[in-house]
Each structure stands twice: as C-alpha cells, then as structure tokens.
Write a protein that holds these residues in place. Structure first.
Motif, short mmCIF file in Angstrom:
data_model
loop_
_atom_site.label_atom_id
_atom_site.label_comp_id
_atom_site.label_asym_id
_atom_site.label_seq_id
_atom_site.Cartn_x
_atom_site.Cartn_y
_atom_site.Cartn_z
N LYS A 54 0.68 -1.18 0.11
CA LYS A 54 0.01 0.14 0.09
C LYS A 54 0.89 1.09 -0.20
O LYS A 54 0.62 2.09 -0.88
N LEU A 55 1.82 1.29 0.81
CA LEU A 55 2.75 2.50 0.83
C LEU A 55 3.40 2.44 -0.52
O LEU A 55 3.52 3.61 -0.98
N LEU A 56 3.95 1.53 -0.96
CA LEU A 56 4.73 1.62 -2.28
C LEU A 56 3.87 2.10 -3.40
O LEU A 56 4.27 2.88 -4.15
N GLY A 57 2.63 1.56 -3.44
CA GLY A 57 1.70 1.86 -4.74
C GLY A 57 1.32 3.30 -4.43
O GLY A 57 1.32 4.08 -5.57
N GLU A 58 1.05 4.05 -3.26
CA GLU A 58 0.77 5.32 -2.94
C GLU A 58 2.19 6.09 -3.57
O GLU A 58 1.84 7.18 -4.28
N ALA A 59 3.34 5.59 -3.36
CA ALA A 59 4.49 6.41 -3.70
C ALA A 59 4.67 6.52 -5.39
O ALA A 59 4.83 7.34 -5.81
N VAL A 60 4.35 5.32 -5.90
CA VAL A 60 4.51 5.29 -7.11
C VAL A 60 3.53 6.11 -7.83
O VAL A 60 3.66 6.67 -8.98
N ASN A 61 2.45 6.01 -7.34
CA ASN A 61 1.31 7.03 -7.81
C ASN A 61 1.41 8.49 -8.07
O ASN A 61 1.19 9.18 -8.82
N ARG A 62 2.31 8.66 -6.77
CA ARG A 62 2.45 10.18 -6.44
C ARG A 62 3.83 10.69 -7.29
O ARG A 62 4.12 11.92 -7.30
N LEU A 63 4.55 9.80 -7.69
CA LEU A 63 5.75 10.08 -8.19
C LEU A 63 5.92 9.45 -9.75
O LEU A 63 6.72 8.90 -10.19
N PRO A 64 4.99 10.02 -10.55
CA PRO A 64 5.06 9.40 -12.01
C PRO A 64 6.19 9.58 -12.82
O PRO A 64 6.21 8.78 -13.83
N ASP A 65 7.13 10.65 -12.58
CA ASP A 65 8.19 10.76 -13.10
C ASP A 65 9.32 9.67 -12.76
O ASP A 65 10.49 9.75 -13.35
N PHE A 66 9.30 9.16 -11.41
CA PHE A 66 10.14 8.19 -11.16
C PHE A 66 10.03 6.78 -11.67
O PHE A 66 8.79 6.61 -12.15
N ARG A 67 10.86 5.96 -11.76
CA ARG A 67 10.75 4.77 -12.35
C ARG A 67 11.23 3.77 -10.94
O ARG A 67 12.23 3.85 -10.49
N PHE A 68 10.41 2.78 -10.75
CA PHE A 68 10.69 1.79 -9.54
C PHE A 68 11.01 0.64 -9.85
O PHE A 68 10.15 0.25 -10.76
N TYR A 69 11.98 0.00 -9.78
CA TYR A 69 12.44 -1.48 -10.03
C TYR A 69 12.50 -2.19 -9.00
O TYR A 69 13.21 -2.14 -7.94
N LEU A 70 11.79 -3.46 -9.11
CA LEU A 70 11.56 -4.17 -7.93
C LEU A 70 12.03 -5.74 -8.44
O LEU A 70 11.71 -6.31 -9.23
N LEU A 71 13.37 -6.25 -7.50
CA LEU A 71 13.78 -7.22 -7.78
C LEU A 71 13.65 -8.17 -6.47
O LEU A 71 13.72 -7.73 -5.51
#
Length: 379
Positions: free
Chosen positions: A234-251
């Motif tokens: 939930k935390l990550l999803g909110e951060a991803v949504n608020r920072l559309p210009d950032f790219r998140f990589y999950l390994l």
C-alpha cells in the motif's frame, strides 16, 4: 587438519537470498575450515505448501552429502515429525525430537559421514536444535537472525523453545538490540552483532555495467529483497502513484505480490536475480528503498539491503524501523507515506554523500563481523 563446523539455517545454499550464515561460512572457509551446511529439514507437507522447498531439499537429500565447493558440504534431512504451526506439531517436545524420526536416521548419518564431532556448531534455525543432543562440538553458538516468533508461519511455541534452548549454547548472537536485556537474564554470553555486507561483490570488474532496463532518464528507485508479509504494498503503491516521473525497479521473489502495483506504468517488476546480477541495479540507481510495514517483526529486522545500498553508494529511504534507525547508517527515514514520498524526492534532488555511505559499508562488512566473532567467541 582442518577445523570442522556445522551450520543449521533455513535457506538452501545458492539461494538468491544470501543470509548471514552463508556469509559467515564463506569467512570460515577462507580461514581453512570445513563446513557442513544444513538448510533445515524437509517433510511431506512441503509437497503441498511449499513445492519449491520440496524440490530443493529433496534434491539435496537424494545426493547424500553434497560437495558444493571447496571445503563446503550440504545435506537436508527428511523428517516425519516436523516442528510446524499445526496442532500436535506445534510443541517444544516435537522440535527437540524432529531429527530423531528421520530417513535415514540422522544421528547415524552424521556419524557415518564424519560429522558427529566438530569444532563449531552454529544454529540459526531452532528446528535443528536437537543437534545439541547428538553432536559433540567444542563451541556452540546460537545466532538469532530475526524476531522469529513474530513470523506468521513460525510455530507459536518458538519463543518458549528459544528460551529453553539457550543454556545448551556457549554463546548467543543477536542481530537486533531489543532482546538483549531479556537474553542476558537467561545467558551469561550474549553478543549484539548486526548483519553486514559482502564488499567484494561491489568491487568485481564488470559489476558496474548499466542494466538494459535502466536506459532512460527517469530517477531510478530500486528495491532488492523478499515480498512477504512485512512488505508494505500500500505504501509503495501510493509512492508510485504520486511520483509518476520516477521509475521503480523491484527485484526479488515472494508469496505476496500486488499485481495492481507491479502493473503500474512506472514500475518494472524484474523478479529474482542472482547475487552477481543484483549489483549493477544498485550502483546505477538513484535511491534504494526499504518499504516495510512498521510492526513488532520489522522493528527488529537488521536489513542486509541497507548495508548493500550503502556499499553501492546509494541513498537509502526507509520507514522508521527501530533496529534500522539504531544502526547509525546514513539514511533518510519516514514515519508515514507522506514523509516517504518527500524523502524519495529529497534523495534524488540532494543525495547523501557517496563516500560517507561507502565508508559506513566498509566499517560493517561481513569480514569485520567475522573478526569480532573469531576473536571473542571462537578462541
């Protein structure tokens, strides 16, 4: 003659998740020790509840004593009396008898293969606590890697098992501070030794190349690790949504994956990577994150990824977890989602000093940890 050690932990050798015991084994082998590594036992329920473990451990079992590499061997016993969170099996009595109801009979297997007498018995997995009863060892160490009783899959009697087993060991190592006072009331030799980092992985030639997924101009936020009950989707999803210009990589891998989050346009879910493959994703990112829920389990975690992020010169943004905050690492901490998003922006706009991060990692390497143990516990 080489000194001999038995290590009992949870994960099979060669797993993409390299835990503390794996790193200490490498240090011992470098010092000329022979090591038998036991990744716990396996049982019939694994076939229905954890097929991956069934496949991994049954393969090891069929091979007998497997020679992994120089001076390193591995084996996984098959038990018919597993200690697990299930009615009759959730008891200290079962835990202390599990290795007796095995095929082949495990005490005899150790004797036959020359591992019933060793210089060091190192236990991180109390499922294997009966090793104390039929293994003669000059030194016995119990290492507490996490607050195990807080894991939902761990038997409810684990804490009782732990307290009743302490007296069988010469030394106790804890990776977190919160239990030190309690442990010291039950044992005279308790040591705080947090996790560390394998610096050599970050210094190998060829480990700096830009991953193909990174060929864009967006700020790169990376997470490396497990996706389990402690991961805050939930935390990550909110951060991803608020920072559309950032790219998140999950390994990594895990049993709990939020398909809605990994389907978002600025998220790349790259799955499980080997230890050598991980390094380029760290050294070429802008931010490393620890998006964990704040609870009794995570407050006691000593996150290896924090030390790895620092070794890569990578600014860490983490939730304000008690043990993580107490380590003294240079990092940016958040108490809630709003602060987490703000800290991500800050990490990109004004990253922490790379040299300071690397110096912290150097002061907290697995070699440094091992030297403390060698001088204070193994002499």
């Amino acid at each position: 003659m080489s000194r001999k050690a038995i290590f009992a932990d949870f994960l099979v050798w060669g797993n993409s998740f390299k835990v503390g015991s794996h790193n200490y084994i490498e240090q011992l082998i470098a010092d000329g020790w022979e090591v038998l590594y036991l990744p716990g036992y396996w049982h019939v329920w694994n076939l229905f509840k954890d097929k991956k473990r069934w496949n991994e451990c049954s393969r090891i079992w069929r091979n007998g004593i497997g020679h992994v590499e120089h001076n390193l061997y591995t084996y996984s016993p098959l038990t018919f009396l597993p200690y697990r969170r299930k009615a009759f099996f959730d008891s200290c009595r079962v835990a202390k008898r599990s290795l007796y109801l095995t095929l082949p009979y495990f005490p005899r297997w150790l004797d036959k293969n020359g591992w019933n007498k060793v210089d060091l018995l190192w236990v991180s997995n109390l499922q294997m606590v009966s090793l104390l009863q039929f293994t003669k060892s000059k030194k016995k160490i119990y290492r507490i890697p996490d607050n195990m009783s807080k894991f939902s899959s761990v038997p409810s009697t684990y804490q009782d098992l732990e307290l009743s087993s302490l007296k069988g060991f010469d030394h106790i190592i804890s990776t977190h501070r919160s239990n030190l006072d309690k442990l010291s009331q039950h044992h005279p030799s308790v040591h705080y030794v947090p996790n560390g980092v394998d610096l050599e992985r970050f210094r190998l030639p060829g480990n700096q190349g830009l991953p193909p997924e990174y060929r864009n101009d967006a700020p790169k936020v990376v997470y490396v690790g497990a996706f389990e009950e402690w991961f805050d989707w939930k935390l990550l999803g909110e951060a991803v949504n608020r920072l559309p210009d950032f790219r998140f990589y999950l390994l990594g891998r895990g049993k709990i994956i939020d398909k809605n989050v990994i389907a978002m346009n600025n998220v790349s879910f790259l799955g499980e990577k080997s230890q050598s493959e991980i390094v380029p994703y760290l050294v070429n990112a802008n931010v490393g994150i620890i998006p964990f829920k704040i609870d009794d389990l995570t407050n006691d975690i000593s996150p290896i990824k924090l030390f790895e992020y620092c070794a890569a010169g990578l600014t860490t943004v983490t939730m304000a977890l008690r043990e993580t905050m107490s380590i003294g690492a240079p990092l940016l901490a958040a108490a809630d989602v709003n602060e987490f998003v703000d800290r991500l922006r800050e990490a990109v706009d004004d990253p922490l000093d790379k040299n300071e991060l690397i110096r912290f990692a150097e002061a907290n390497s697995w070699r440094v940890r091992y030297e403390y143990i060698r001088k204070n516990l193994l002499q």
